[in-house]
Enzyme design. Sequence first.
Site, PDB file in Angstrom:
ATOM      1  N   MET A 142      17.821  -7.983  78.921  1.00  0.00           N
ATOM      2  CA  MET A 142      17.323  -6.608  79.041  1.00  0.00           C
ATOM      3  C   MET A 142      17.203  -5.995  77.642  1.00  0.00           C
ATOM      4  O   MET A 142      17.186  -4.771  77.488  1.00  0.00           O
ATOM      5  CB  MET A 142      18.251  -5.783  79.934  1.00  0.00           C
ATOM      6  CG  MET A 142      18.262  -6.329  81.375  1.00  0.00           C
ATOM      7  SD  MET A 142      18.712  -5.120  82.618  1.00  0.00           S
ATOM      8  CE  MET A 142      20.365  -4.717  82.122  1.00  0.00           C
ATOM      9  N   GLY A 143      17.119  -6.856  76.628  1.00  0.00           N
ATOM     10  CA  GLY A 143      16.917  -6.373  75.264  1.00  0.00           C
ATOM     11  C   GLY A 143      18.193  -5.855  74.636  1.00  0.00           C
ATOM     12  O   GLY A 143      19.294  -6.162  75.093  1.00  0.00           O
ATOM     13  N   HIS A 154      21.848  -9.012  70.742  1.00  0.00           N
ATOM     14  CA  HIS A 154      22.954  -9.196  69.793  1.00  0.00           C
ATOM     15  C   HIS A 154      23.213 -10.699  69.677  1.00  0.00           C
ATOM     16  O   HIS A 154      22.506 -11.510  70.314  1.00  0.00           O
ATOM     17  CB  HIS A 154      24.189  -8.416  70.252  1.00  0.00           C
ATOM     18  CG  HIS A 154      24.558  -8.662  71.696  1.00  0.00           C
ATOM     19  ND1 HIS A 154      24.987  -9.892  72.161  1.00  0.00           N
ATOM     20  CD2 HIS A 154      24.514  -7.855  72.779  1.00  0.00           C
ATOM     21  CE1 HIS A 154      25.217  -9.808  73.446  1.00  0.00           C
ATOM     22  NE2 HIS A 154      24.930  -8.592  73.861  1.00  0.00           N
ATOM     23  N   GLY A 165      25.290 -12.584  70.980  1.00  0.00           N
ATOM     24  CA  GLY A 165      25.509 -13.267  72.257  1.00  0.00           C
ATOM     25  C   GLY A 165      24.186 -13.757  72.827  1.00  0.00           C
ATOM     26  O   GLY A 165      24.042 -14.932  73.209  1.00  0.00           O
ATOM     27  N   HIS A 166      23.183 -12.870  72.862  1.00  0.00           N
ATOM     28  CA  HIS A 166      21.854 -13.279  73.341  1.00  0.00           C
ATOM     29  C   HIS A 166      21.295 -14.389  72.441  1.00  0.00           C
ATOM     30  O   HIS A 166      20.710 -15.364  72.927  1.00  0.00           O
ATOM     31  CB  HIS A 166      20.867 -12.113  73.290  1.00  0.00           C
ATOM     32  CG  HIS A 166      21.186 -10.971  74.191  1.00  0.00           C
ATOM     33  ND1 HIS A 166      21.536  -9.731  73.729  1.00  0.00           N
ATOM     34  CD2 HIS A 166      21.186 -10.881  75.546  1.00  0.00           C
ATOM     35  CE1 HIS A 166      21.737  -8.909  74.746  1.00  0.00           C
ATOM     36  NE2 HIS A 166      21.537  -9.580  75.859  1.00  0.00           N
ATOM     37  N   GLN A 199      18.037  -2.909  89.334  1.00  0.00           N
ATOM     38  CA  GLN A 199      19.417  -3.391  89.362  1.00  0.00           C
ATOM     39  C   GLN A 199      20.403  -2.312  88.906  1.00  0.00           C
ATOM     40  O   GLN A 199      21.604  -2.548  88.839  1.00  0.00           O
ATOM     41  CB  GLN A 199      19.588  -4.659  88.531  1.00  0.00           C
ATOM     42  CG  GLN A 199      19.534  -4.485  87.021  1.00  0.00           C
ATOM     43  CD  GLN A 199      19.602  -5.814  86.293  1.00  0.00           C
ATOM     44  OE1 GLN A 199      18.665  -6.603  86.316  1.00  0.00           O
ATOM     45  NE2 GLN A 199      20.727  -6.099  85.645  1.00  0.00           N
ATOM     46  N   LYS A 227      29.899 -13.684  80.055  1.00  0.00           N
ATOM     47  CA  LYS A 227      30.517 -12.348  80.150  1.00  0.00           C
ATOM     48  C   LYS A 227      30.228 -11.773  81.542  1.00  0.00           C
ATOM     49  O   LYS A 227      31.087 -11.190  82.168  1.00  0.00           O
ATOM     50  CB  LYS A 227      29.981 -11.418  79.056  1.00  0.00           C
ATOM     51  CG  LYS A 227      30.648 -10.044  79.091  1.00  0.00           C
ATOM     52  CD  LYS A 227      30.295  -9.211  77.901  1.00  0.00           C
ATOM     53  CE  LYS A 227      28.860  -8.757  77.929  1.00  0.00           C
ATOM     54  NZ  LYS A 227      28.559  -7.828  79.057  1.00  0.00           N
ATOM     55  N   SER A 282      28.119  -6.881  73.670  1.00  0.00           N
ATOM     56  CA  SER A 282      27.389  -6.322  74.804  1.00  0.00           C
ATOM     57  C   SER A 282      26.420  -5.274  74.269  1.00  0.00           C
ATOM     58  O   SER A 282      26.745  -4.553  73.313  1.00  0.00           O
ATOM     59  CB  SER A 282      28.370  -5.650  75.775  1.00  0.00           C
ATOM     60  OG  SER A 282      27.678  -4.768  76.639  1.00  0.00           O
ATOM     61  N   SER A 283      25.263  -5.172  74.902  1.00  0.00           N
ATOM     62  CA  SER A 283      24.299  -4.147  74.479  1.00  0.00           C
ATOM     63  C   SER A 283      24.911  -2.756  74.622  1.00  0.00           C
ATOM     64  O   SER A 283      24.581  -1.838  73.875  1.00  0.00           O
ATOM     65  CB  SER A 283      23.037  -4.234  75.329  1.00  0.00           C
ATOM     66  OG  SER A 283      22.536  -5.548  75.286  1.00  0.00           O
TER      67      SER A 283
HETATM   68  O1  PAF Z   1      22.282  -9.951  82.409  1.00  0.00           O
HETATM   69  C1  PAF Z   1      21.250  -9.273  82.246  1.00  0.00           C
HETATM   70  O2  PAF Z   1      20.939  -8.857  81.118  1.00  0.00           O
HETATM   71  C2  PAF Z   1      20.381  -8.937  83.433  1.00  0.00           C
HETATM   72  O3  PAF Z   1      21.154  -8.777  84.586  1.00  0.00           O
HETATM   73  C3  PAF Z   1      19.268  -9.981  83.665  1.00  0.00           C
HETATM   74  C4  PAF Z   1      19.828 -11.341  84.032  1.00  0.00           C
HETATM   75  C5  PAF Z   1      18.394 -10.083  82.425  1.00  0.00           C
HETATM   76  C6  PAF Z   1      18.376  -9.534  84.838  1.00  0.00           C
HETATM   77  O4  PAF Z   1      17.785  -8.297  84.579  1.00  0.00           O
END
Ligand code: PAF
Length: 303
Positions: free
Chosen positions: A30-31, A34, A36-37, A61, A160, A196-197
């Site tokens: 979700m942008g 950091h 972690g991504h 969500q 996480k 975490s974002s």
């Molecule tokens: O973990 C996330 O960042 C979100 O839940 C995901 C998997 C990108 C779905 O929107």
Amino acid sequence: MKQITSAADLQAATTQAKSQQLTIGLVPTMGALHQGHLSLVERALTENQMAVVSIFVNPIQFNNQDDLARYPRTLEADLQLLADLEHRLSTLAPTVQLLVFTPTVKEIYPDGTPTEVYHFGPIEQVMEGPQRPGHFSGVATVVRRLFDLAQPTRAYFGEKDFQQIAIIRSLLDQIHYPIELIPCPIVRADDGLALSSRNARLSPAARALAPAIYATLQQATEMAAYEEVDDLRQWVLDTLASYHLINPQPDGLCFQPEYFDIVDALTLQPIASWDEASAHGAVGCIAVWLDGVRLIDMVKFTD
Ligand code: PAF
């Protein structure tokens, strides 16, 4: 690196890659990227011939509209981080194509808010489930859509969000997509805070206090050698809830634990004794409010 905003263009690119027998690694995000991504993207780039990183803040969500409105959006910086990573890996993975998918809501949900609902049984009735009604169905909806468009061989998710990984595993069982799910370890700041974002929303004082969450979890893993599961669970909750009484904080800062559960790593059901999780391992998952920000983390007690 190529940025794609249209769902049809992404599907065309991955269909062509599949026709050439290329493997595709998907990293849904979700942008507000950091390290972690980036650790997930690095794996996707080194383990596949094409990597797709999606950046999409999925409105369905979020069960809290304020959380959705305040979710950090840093697209320019995200694209720069990905370009830098691709550059750094260019000798290691010179032929890998990196696609960054940055769709609008309309592009992902062209017919408006989707009506499909996913059910996951007991694994969604614990921890995050009761706190965030509809959250996992919203995650499953967007992840399935991303699977359809990116057609990945492998999909990478961070541990996480431990419960989310179990949900995606169950989703794959339900929809029978032959995608390899790759759970990846948490990346932490030097002081232990899980990246975490949402950390970007902490005030400096809250950011300084936040590492106490992981320090408490780590201490709990040491105490697991002699404490009963339920006593340890309560100790973690009490330690964080009373932290500010023993260590006075500015501006009335304090931890407000939402849950801490010690569960079987596969079924996610709470365990009453360490023996109960001997087949799959025991993990502790926590959600804590600090300074108006909801932080989650997890530790493994046994493998
Ligand atoms: O973990 C996330 O960042 C979100 O839940 C995901 C998997 C990108 C779905 O929107």
